[in-house]
Design a protein around this motif. Structure first.
Motif, PDB file in Angstrom:
ATOM      1  N   GLN A 190      41.360  50.696  39.910  1.00 23.98           N
ATOM      2  CA  GLN A 190      42.734  51.188  39.749  1.00 23.98           C
ATOM      3  C   GLN A 190      43.694  50.029  39.999  1.00 23.98           C
ATOM      4  N   ARG A 191      44.464  49.645  38.954  1.00 22.49           N
ATOM      5  CA  ARG A 191      45.401  48.539  39.060  1.00 22.49           C
ATOM      6  C   ARG A 191      46.826  49.072  39.262  1.00 22.49           C
ATOM      7  N   THR A 192      47.571  48.403  40.126  1.00 20.39           N
ATOM      8  CA  THR A 192      48.955  48.812  40.395  1.00 20.39           C
ATOM      9  C   THR A 192      49.946  47.698  40.092  1.00 20.39           C
ATOM     10  N   HIS A 193      49.492  46.609  39.465  1.00 20.51           N
ATOM     11  CA  HIS A 193      50.380  45.479  39.153  1.00 20.51           C
ATOM     12  C   HIS A 193      50.412  45.253  37.648  1.00 20.51           C
ATOM     13  N   ALA A 194      51.364  44.447  37.208  1.00 20.84           N
ATOM     14  CA  ALA A 194      51.488  44.012  35.806  1.00 20.84           C
ATOM     15  C   ALA A 194      51.589  45.187  34.849  1.00 20.84           C
ATOM     16  N   GLY A 195      52.333  46.248  35.241  1.00 20.73           N
ATOM     17  CA  GLY A 195      52.555  47.373  34.350  1.00 20.73           C
ATOM     18  C   GLY A 195      51.347  48.250  34.164  1.00 20.73           C
ATOM     19  N   LEU A 196      50.327  48.151  35.058  1.00 18.30           N
ATOM     20  CA  LEU A 196      49.129  48.967  34.907  1.00 18.30           C
ATOM     21  C   LEU A 196      49.038  50.034  36.005  1.00 18.30           C
ATOM     22  N   ASN A 197      50.172  50.525  36.459  1.00 20.40           N
ATOM     23  CA  ASN A 197      50.175  51.510  37.525  1.00 20.40           C
ATOM     24  C   ASN A 197      49.375  52.746  37.114  1.00 20.40           C
ATOM     25  N   ALA A 198      48.473  53.158  38.022  1.00 25.52           N
ATOM     26  CA  ALA A 198      47.681  54.381  37.833  1.00 25.52           C
ATOM     27  C   ALA A 198      46.822  54.322  36.578  1.00 25.52           C
ATOM     28  N   VAL A 199      46.468  53.108  36.130  1.00 26.85           N
ATOM     29  CA  VAL A 199      45.606  52.952  34.968  1.00 26.85           C
ATOM     30  C   VAL A 199      44.213  52.513  35.441  1.00 26.85           C
ATOM     31  N   ALA A 200      43.183  53.211  34.981  1.00 20.81           N
ATOM     32  CA  ALA A 200      41.814  52.857  35.351  1.00 20.81           C
ATOM     33  C   ALA A 200      41.333  51.725  34.463  1.00 20.81           C
ATOM     34  N   THR A 201      40.818  50.692  35.078  1.00 15.85           N
ATOM     35  CA  THR A 201      40.271  49.570  34.339  1.00 15.85           C
ATOM     36  C   THR A 201      38.792  49.428  34.689  1.00 15.85           C
ATOM     37  N   VAL A 202      38.111  48.547  33.966  1.00 14.51           N
ATOM     38  CA  VAL A 202      36.674  48.372  34.164  1.00 14.51           C
ATOM     39  C   VAL A 202      36.434  47.276  35.187  1.00 14.51           C
ATOM     40  N   TYR A 203      35.496  47.524  36.081  1.00 18.94           N
ATOM     41  CA  TYR A 203      35.123  46.528  37.099  1.00 18.94           C
ATOM     42  C   TYR A 203      33.618  46.266  36.996  1.00 18.94           C
ATOM     43  N   GLY A 204      33.236  45.003  37.083  1.00 17.42           N
ATOM     44  CA  GLY A 204      31.818  44.640  37.063  1.00 17.42           C
ATOM     45  C   GLY A 204      31.522  43.556  38.092  1.00 17.42           C
ATOM     46  N   GLN A 205      30.279  43.507  38.562  1.00 20.67           N
ATOM     47  CA  GLN A 205      29.913  42.508  39.574  1.00 20.67           C
ATOM     48  C   GLN A 205      28.462  42.093  39.399  1.00 20.67           C
ATOM     49  N   LEU A 206      28.200  40.842  39.759  1.00 21.69           N
ATOM     50  CA  LEU A 206      26.864  40.269  39.721  1.00 21.69           C
ATOM     51  C   LEU A 206      26.786  39.238  40.840  1.00 21.69           C
ATOM     52  N   GLY A 207      25.746  39.334  41.682  1.00 27.43           N
ATOM     53  CA  GLY A 207      25.684  38.396  42.793  1.00 27.43           C
ATOM     54  C   GLY A 207      24.368  38.461  43.538  1.00 27.43           C
ATOM     55  N   PHE A 208      24.288  37.729  44.645  1.00 28.87           N
ATOM     56  CA  PHE A 208      23.104  37.772  45.498  1.00 28.87           C
ATOM     57  C   PHE A 208      23.522  37.537  46.949  1.00 28.87           C
ATOM     58  N   ASP A 209      22.708  38.030  47.867  1.00 26.68           N
ATOM     59  CA  ASP A 209      22.932  37.900  49.309  1.00 26.68           C
ATOM     60  C   ASP A 209      21.691  37.314  49.972  1.00 26.68           C
ATOM     61  N   VAL A 210      21.898  36.553  51.030  1.00 22.93           N
ATOM     62  CA  VAL A 210      20.837  36.040  51.889  1.00 22.93           C
ATOM     63  C   VAL A 210      21.233  36.364  53.330  1.00 22.93           C
TER      64      VAL A 210
END
Length: 257
Positions: A190-210
């Motif tokens: 959910q973005r609240t900046h740059a005119g995207l108030n209350a607009v759902a956007t896509v989020y993705g992640q890729l990573g690793f932990d040690v």
């Protein structure tokens, strides 16, 4: 026969018989058993009966241990066979369920891969629930997470909810279990900046932990891990779909069973 001679015969005959019987019994007692006799008759007459000291020697330590009681038995018990103190276990342990807290730095909408973020940095705090259906030498996990812009908890800031899967390995131990794992997932932001108030956007992640799990009780552990995170965001702005991604470091703490 005269009476004095008859009396002497009556006294001497029983006495000689008694002496002969006593001598025979003494000789029989002094003679060693057949299995213990010495082959040479001369040595046998000189040395007499053989004395076996084996029983006395072997009985010595046993008697001493019995006299000393349980303390002596405990001292002779090998260290490996002694029972562990109550509450401790030598069995390796691995987590099955954890709650976690992750922190990393993202960016506001408007970034591109070529020019870098055009908006300000956004530190994110993330609460997660990690479930490991497979947790032995390998670990396979399912993670549900909710992240929010630092200091807002969704009050006027950006936030996301995502689901990810992880796969890694670990070295189970009775107190410490080191691990590494790679994860990937996605969700909605959910973005609240740059005119995207209350607009759902896509989020993705890729990573690793040690990191490592530290078992502070039989079924309770704490964990700490550092890792690399590649986070991406896709959005629609001015009727045009745009996206950007960043590479950052993350730090995660956990409490598990």
């Amino acid at each position: 026969m005269r009476p004095p001679q008859r009396l002497a015969v009556h006294l001497l005959v029983p006495l000689s018989l008694a002496c002969g019987a006593a001598s025979a019994r003494a000789q029989e007692a002094a003679t060693p058993p057949a299995g213990e006799r010495i082959d040479d008759p001369k040595l046998e007459r000189r040395l007499g009966t053989r004395i076996d000291l084996g029983v006395a020697t072997s009985a010595g330590p046993t008697g001493a241990a019995e006299a000393d009681g349980p303390a002596a038995v405990a001292e002779t018990t090998p260290e490996a066979s002694r029972p562990l103190p109550e509450g401790r276990s030598s069995a390796p342990r691995t987590p099955r369920l954890k709650v976690g807290f992750r922190r990393f730095t993202f960016a506001q909408v408007g970034a591109t891969a070529m020019s870098g973020p055009s908006g300000a940095d956004e530190p994110f705090d993330v609460a997660s629930l990690d479930f490991y259906p497979v947790s032995s030498s390998w670990r396979f996990g399912l993670t549900t997470q909710y992240g929010w812009q630092e200091g807002t908890f969704r009050q006027g800031g950006d936030a996301f909810i995502a689901q990810s899967v992880s796969l890694g390995g670990q070295i189970p131990g009775p107190a410490v279990t080191p691990f590494f794992e790679a994860y990937a997932g996605g969700g909605y932001m959910q973005r609240t900046h740059a005119g995207l108030n209350a607009v759902a956007t896509v989020y993705g992640q890729l990573g690793f932990d040690v990191g490592s799990e530290l078992f502070v009780a039989r079924h309770l552990c704490v964990s700490a891990a550092v890792g690399y995170l590649h986070a991406a965001n896709g959005f629609v702005k001015d009727s045009v779909f745009g996206s950007f991604s960043i590479d950052t470091w993350s730090f995660k703490l956990g409490l598990g069973l």
